[in-house]
Design a protein around this motif. Sequence first.
Motif, PDB file in Angstrom:
ATOM      1  N   ALA A 199       6.401  13.253 -11.717  1.00 37.61           N
ATOM      2  CA  ALA A 199       7.288  12.490 -10.842  1.00 37.61           C
ATOM      3  C   ALA A 199       8.476  13.156 -10.420  1.00 37.61           C
ATOM      4  O   ALA A 199       8.964  12.864  -9.331  1.00 37.61           O
ATOM      5  N   ASP A 200       8.682  14.338 -10.615  1.00 39.42           N
ATOM      6  CA  ASP A 200      10.004  15.178 -10.280  1.00 39.42           C
ATOM      7  C   ASP A 200       9.743  15.319  -8.626  1.00 39.42           C
ATOM      8  O   ASP A 200      10.806  15.016  -7.982  1.00 39.42           O
ATOM      9  N   LYS A 241       0.954  -1.029   0.073  1.00 41.59           N
ATOM     10  CA  LYS A 241      -0.028   0.041   0.051  1.00 41.59           C
ATOM     11  C   LYS A 241       0.777   1.247   0.033  1.00 41.59           C
ATOM     12  O   LYS A 241       0.476   2.320  -0.603  1.00 41.59           O
ATOM     13  N   ALA A 242       1.989   1.051   0.774  1.00 43.76           N
ATOM     14  CA  ALA A 242       3.012   2.176   0.688  1.00 43.76           C
ATOM     15  C   ALA A 242       3.454   2.814  -0.603  1.00 43.76           C
ATOM     16  O   ALA A 242       3.324   3.879  -1.084  1.00 43.76           O
ATOM     17  N   LEU A 243       3.810   1.447  -1.416  1.00 47.80           N
ATOM     18  CA  LEU A 243       4.526   1.722  -2.726  1.00 47.80           C
ATOM     19  C   LEU A 243       3.210   2.093  -3.601  1.00 47.80           C
ATOM     20  O   LEU A 243       3.613   2.975  -4.610  1.00 47.80           O
ATOM     21  N   GLU A 244       1.960   1.728  -3.588  1.00 47.24           N
ATOM     22  CA  GLU A 244       0.867   2.362  -4.238  1.00 47.24           C
ATOM     23  C   GLU A 244       0.567   3.565  -3.875  1.00 47.24           C
ATOM     24  O   GLU A 244       0.491   4.504  -5.053  1.00 47.24           O
ATOM     25  N   ALA A 245       0.674   4.184  -2.817  1.00 53.36           N
ATOM     26  CA  ALA A 245       0.697   5.607  -2.718  1.00 53.36           C
ATOM     27  C   ALA A 245       1.504   6.574  -3.434  1.00 53.36           C
ATOM     28  O   ALA A 245       1.256   7.442  -3.878  1.00 53.36           O
ATOM     29  N   LEU A 246       2.752   6.063  -3.469  1.00 54.46           N
ATOM     30  CA  LEU A 246       3.899   6.881  -4.242  1.00 54.46           C
ATOM     31  C   LEU A 246       3.556   6.513  -5.794  1.00 54.46           C
ATOM     32  O   LEU A 246       3.907   7.641  -6.305  1.00 54.46           O
ATOM     33  N   LEU A 247       3.188   5.633  -6.193  1.00 52.89           N
ATOM     34  CA  LEU A 247       2.987   5.348  -7.627  1.00 52.89           C
ATOM     35  C   LEU A 247       1.736   6.262  -7.875  1.00 52.89           C
ATOM     36  O   LEU A 247       1.677   7.059  -9.090  1.00 52.89           O
ATOM     37  N   LYS A 290      11.440   8.132 -19.493  1.00 47.53           N
ATOM     38  CA  LYS A 290      10.887   9.150 -20.130  1.00 47.53           C
ATOM     39  C   LYS A 290      10.104  10.078 -19.400  1.00 47.53           C
ATOM     40  O   LYS A 290       9.829  11.286 -19.564  1.00 47.53           O
ATOM     41  N   VAL A 291       9.362   9.400 -18.319  1.00 43.37           N
ATOM     42  CA  VAL A 291       8.443  10.329 -17.467  1.00 43.37           C
ATOM     43  C   VAL A 291       9.360  10.463 -16.056  1.00 43.37           C
ATOM     44  O   VAL A 291       9.080  11.492 -15.599  1.00 43.37           O
ATOM     45  N   VAL A 292      10.076   9.637 -15.640  1.00 40.95           N
ATOM     46  CA  VAL A 292      10.745   9.969 -14.593  1.00 40.95           C
ATOM     47  C   VAL A 292      12.290  10.235 -14.925  1.00 40.95           C
ATOM     48  O   VAL A 292      12.962   9.228 -15.531  1.00 40.95           O
ATOM     49  N   GLU A 293      12.933  11.500 -14.574  1.00 40.94           N
ATOM     50  CA  GLU A 293      14.122  11.756 -15.064  1.00 40.94           C
ATOM     51  C   GLU A 293      15.261  10.904 -14.103  1.00 40.94           C
ATOM     52  O   GLU A 293      15.179  10.677 -12.868  1.00 40.94           O
ATOM     53  N   PRO A 294      16.133  10.055 -15.072  1.00 45.32           N
ATOM     54  CA  PRO A 294      17.016   9.295 -14.293  1.00 45.32           C
ATOM     55  C   PRO A 294      18.220   9.789 -13.772  1.00 45.32           C
ATOM     56  O   PRO A 294      18.854   8.948 -13.306  1.00 45.32           O
ATOM     57  N   GLN A 350       6.194   1.665 -21.024  1.00 39.36           N
ATOM     58  CA  GLN A 350       5.650   2.495 -19.967  1.00 39.36           C
ATOM     59  C   GLN A 350       4.415   1.636 -19.728  1.00 39.36           C
ATOM     60  O   GLN A 350       3.223   1.320 -20.183  1.00 39.36           O
ATOM     61  N   GLU A 351       4.454   1.037 -18.460  1.00 42.37           N
ATOM     62  CA  GLU A 351       3.365   0.034 -18.091  1.00 42.37           C
ATOM     63  C   GLU A 351       2.097   0.736 -17.148  1.00 42.37           C
ATOM     64  O   GLU A 351       1.091   0.430 -17.319  1.00 42.37           O
ATOM     65  N   ARG A 352       2.522   2.091 -16.890  1.00 43.56           N
ATOM     66  CA  ARG A 352       1.362   2.905 -16.004  1.00 43.56           C
ATOM     67  C   ARG A 352       1.592   4.362 -16.513  1.00 43.56           C
ATOM     68  O   ARG A 352       2.521   5.077 -16.700  1.00 43.56           O
ATOM     69  N   LEU A 353       0.341   4.774 -16.920  1.00 43.89           N
ATOM     70  CA  LEU A 353       0.227   5.959 -17.337  1.00 43.89           C
ATOM     71  C   LEU A 353      -0.068   7.221 -16.691  1.00 43.89           C
ATOM     72  O   LEU A 353      -0.873   6.812 -15.703  1.00 43.89           O
ATOM     73  N   LEU A 354       0.301   8.164 -16.644  1.00 47.06           N
ATOM     74  CA  LEU A 354      -0.082   9.510 -15.882  1.00 47.06           C
ATOM     75  C   LEU A 354      -1.519   9.879 -16.482  1.00 47.06           C
ATOM     76  O   LEU A 354      -2.091   9.260 -17.237  1.00 47.06           O
ATOM     77  N   ARG A 355      -2.187  10.416 -15.340  1.00 47.68           N
ATOM     78  CA  ARG A 355      -3.528  11.036 -15.779  1.00 47.68           C
ATOM     79  C   ARG A 355      -3.542  11.939 -16.973  1.00 47.68           C
ATOM     80  O   ARG A 355      -4.482  11.827 -17.538  1.00 47.68           O
ATOM     81  N   SER A 356      -2.651  12.522 -17.125  1.00 46.31           N
ATOM     82  CA  SER A 356      -2.500  13.633 -18.403  1.00 46.31           C
ATOM     83  C   SER A 356      -2.228  12.795 -19.471  1.00 46.31           C
ATOM     84  O   SER A 356      -2.922  12.755 -20.645  1.00 46.31           O
ATOM     85  N   GLN A 357      -1.569  11.437 -19.624  1.00 48.29           N
ATOM     86  CA  GLN A 357      -1.381  10.706 -20.467  1.00 48.29           C
ATOM     87  C   GLN A 357      -2.819   9.758 -20.845  1.00 48.29           C
ATOM     88  O   GLN A 357      -3.103   9.628 -22.160  1.00 48.29           O
ATOM     89  N   GLN A 358      -3.490   9.374 -19.968  1.00 49.27           N
ATOM     90  CA  GLN A 358      -4.534   8.836 -19.855  1.00 49.27           C
ATOM     91  C   GLN A 358      -5.636   9.696 -20.671  1.00 49.27           C
ATOM     92  O   GLN A 358      -6.433   9.202 -21.325  1.00 49.27           O
ATOM     93  N   ALA A 359      -5.597  10.915 -20.146  1.00 42.67           N
ATOM     94  CA  ALA A 359      -6.793  11.876 -20.764  1.00 42.67           C
ATOM     95  C   ALA A 359      -6.255  11.942 -22.454  1.00 42.67           C
ATOM     96  O   ALA A 359      -7.016  11.996 -23.388  1.00 42.67           O
TER      97      ALA A 359
END
Length: 902
Positions: free
Chosen positions: A128-129, A114-120, A164-168, A236-245
Amino acid sequence: MAEQEEDFSSLPLPDRFAHKNWKVRKEAYETATKAFDIAASESDPTVRTFLQDPGLWKAAVADSNVAAQQEALGALCSFLQIAGIQGCTRTRNLTITSIVEKGLAATRPAAKQKALEALLLYIELDKADPIVEELLPLLSHKQPKIIAATLAALTAIYHAYGVKVVEPKPTIKLLPKMFGHADKNVRAEATNLTVEFYRWIKEAMKPLFWNDLKPVQQTDLEKLFEKVRDEAAPKQERLLRSQQAAKAAAPAEVEGEVEEEEEEEAEIDLEPEFEIVNVFPKIPKDFQERISSTKWKDRKEALDDLLVAINHPRIEEGQFDDILRALAKCMKDANIAVVTAAANSIELLAKGLRRGFARYRGTVMSPMMERLKEKKQTVTDAIGAALDAVFATTNLTDCLEEVLEFLKHKNPQVKLESTRFLIRALKTTRDVPEPPQVKSIAEASIKLLTDSQETQRSAGAEVLGTLWKIMGDRPMLAHLEGLDEIRKTKIKEFYEAAEVKAKFKPKVAPPPKPAPAANTKRMGMVGKKPAAGVKKAPPAAAPPPPVEEPPTPLAVRPSTRPGVSKLAGAKSGLTGPGGARPPALKRPLGTSSAAPSPARRVASPVEDAPPPPQPKLGLGPGRGLAGRPLGKPAATPMRADPDAVQYTASGLSGLSTAERAELEELRLEIERIRRENEGLRVEKSRLSSQIHELTNQNAQLIEDHTRDVLSIKAKETQLVRARSDAEEAQQMVSHQQREVDRLKRELSRQVRANSPPPMDLSEQIYQDERTAQAAAAAGHNGMAGYRSSRSFVTSPTASVEGKENMDHPVALRQKLRSPPLTGGSSAGFGYGGSGAPSSYAASSPRNSRFATPAEERSLPSAGAGAGQAGGAESWKRAAEVTQNLKARIEMMKAKQGLSRPH
C-alpha cells in the motif's frame, strides 16, 4: 460504414487505444477487457503487449469521453488481475493521478466504482505504501472535488485493508489541514476518514492531530466516536496476494490461530517522528546549586528552567544520573509546587528518552510512589502521570516487585494510588505475566478485598478483573475459588469492562490428539534403538505403505547423553535373566551407528511385525507396559515400532521402562532447577526488600535532616524578623520621643503666648509708683511725668519689648540697673513723682521713638523735681518689686523647663 468498421477492427489494439474517435477507443477498451479475461497467464501476447508499453494506460484512464473512460477503467482492472505484480509496478506511477482526477471524480457511479477497484487492486498485488504516497499529494489539489474524492478513496482503502497493512501515520498528520478546508464536502470526507481511523486505533491516534483541531470540531468528532466506540474490533476485509498465499499454504486446523496471533502481535506505530534533541546545553549550569537551595522559590524556578530545557518529544541519551537523583530528592520536598514540577520533569524525561530511561527507573520510582501519600489531587495526578511514563519505558516484570511492596503500605493513600497504578500498568502492558507473578498479584489483590475502605476494595477487585481479562478463565479461576459470590460478581464486572493489550495464549501442540491406545503405544516405544548384538526380524513379504507418525513431543523425547542414559538405566533396576544386565545397557543409548535416526524411524514402514502368537512371550510378570501394544498387531499394525517388537521377542521389554526412568530423571532435574530458581527468586525478593527498607530508612533520615535544616532556617528567619521588628520599634520610639519634644515645645510656645509678658510686671511696678506719686507729689511736672510713664507702659512697643526681655532676662536686668542719664541716684531712678520711667524710656533706644521732643525735654526736669522727695522710699519699693520680679521669672523658668545656670 462497413469499410470503417473493417478498418477499425483490423487495427492493432495499441493503435485503437490512441485513436481520435472515442467510439473506436471505447470498442478497443471492451476488446482488451475480453482478451484479458480469457488470457491464461501474463505471458499471453495481448498482456505482454501492454506490459511492454504501459504508457497506453495513462491516456486510457484519462480518456476525455466519460463512456470510453468507464470502459478503460474496467480494462485496467482486468489487466491487473492477469498481469499480477509486474503489471502493477509498471503502471501505477502512470495511472494513479489520472484514476483519481478522472475516475474518482467522475459523474458516473460505475466509473467511480471501477476507479476505486483499480486502486484496491494496486494495493492487493503489491503493497500500500506506493499508492498512498501517490494519493497524499492530491490532498493539496486546487479543486475541492478532487480532494474529497481522494479522502473517500483513502477511507475505502483503510476500511478494506486496515491500519496494519496501510500505514496510517502520514494520513493522520494531514487531517487538521482537511478540517480547515473551506469546502464542506472536504470536511465531511475528512470526518468519515477520522471515524474510520477511530474504528481501528481508538484513542491512540489523537496525539498526532487532536490538538490542532478546533474545540467545536473535537466535540463533533467525539459524538461520532461514541457511535463506534462499543463496536467489536474491525478485521481486514481484503487480503494482499502475499497474505492469500500464506493462508493457502497454512494448515487448515491452525489457520485461524495463526491469523489471530498475527493480528494481535502486529503493533501499530503511531509515534510521531521527531528530531532527537541534545538538551544538556539548554539545562542551566547552576541547576544543581539552585535545586539544593534552602528557598523553595529558588528550587521551583530551577525546575521550571529544567522543564523548558527538556520539553522535547525526543531527547538524546546522556548522563542524566545527577538530574534524576535531584528530582528523586525533590519528591520529599515540603513544598507541593516543587513536587509537582519535579514529577512533570520526570515525565518529560521518560517520554523523551523512552527505552533509554529504563536504567533510571530504580532511582525515581520508589520516591514517587512514597510521595503518593499527598492528599492534594493535582500532586497525585502529576506523580501518577510520571509513573505511567516511567512504566512505558520498562516492563511489568521490572516494576512488579516494588508495586507489590507498596500495596502493603501502612498509608491508605499510598496503597490506593499504588493499586491504581498497577491497574493502569496491567491495562497497558504487552507482556503477559508469568504464573508466579500472577499468583503474587492475585494474593495481594485478594488481601485488598478485605480493606476497610470501599475505594480500596473496588481497586483490588479491578486488579483481579483486569488480570482475569489478560490470563483467561483457566489460570484465574483457581485463584478465585475461595471468594464469595458478591466479590466474584464485582470482579466479573471489572473483567467485562477491562480493555487490555496483552492476552495469554496457552501453547497447544499443533497436531491432533491421538487415540488413547495409540498414544500408549507411542509413549512406550518412542526413542528405542536396537541394542548391540540383537538381530532384527526378517522383513515381511508384503510391507504396508509407510505412514508418518506425528513428531514426538519434546517432553518425552529420550536424551542422547551417555551419562544420563547410564544413570537412568542404573536407577531403573533393569536386569536380565539371572540378575545380569541386558546387553543393550552396556553402552550408552543413541551411540550405535546402526540405530536409525528418529526422523527416519518415524517415516519407515513397519517391516518387523511379528506373527500374532509371538507377542505372548513378552507378557510375563515384570514386563510393564511395553508388552501391551504388541498383543494387538492387527488393530494397529502401522503404530508398532520394529525395534520394540524385536526387544520384546528377545525378552528385553524393560528398555521402555528405562526410557521412562530417564524421562523421570530429567523431570526431577527440571524440578530441582525450578526449586533452585524459586530459592534464588525468594532470595532476590528478600534482598530487594532489604534494599527497599534501607532505602526507606535513608530517605527517612534525609527527610528528618531536611526537616531539621528547614526548622533551623525557619528559626533564623524568625530571629531576623524579630530583630527587624525591634529596630522598627526603636525607630518608632525615637520618632515618638521627637514628637513629644516637639509637642512640648509647642506647648511652651502656647503657654508663653497665653501668660502675661514681662512688661506687665513693669506696669505693675509703675502702678505702685503712681500710687505713691499721687499721694506725695503735686504740680504740673509730676502729672506730666505720670502721663509720660503711662504712655510708655501702655505703648505696644513696650509690650513687645517686655516679651523680648522674657526671652532675655539678663538684658532686662541690665536695663533696670542702668545708670540715669542726668547723674545722681535720685535722678536715675526716682519713682515718687519723678521721671524715672521717662528716664528709662529715654535711655532705651527702642522706646525713645514713642516720646515727642517736648516730652523728652520735660522728662529730666520732672525727674529732678520729684527725686528728692521720696527717693529713699522709692528705692526700697523698687528693690522689693525687683525681687518679686526675679522670683516670678525663676518660677516661670522652672515651670517651662528653661532654667539654666547664671
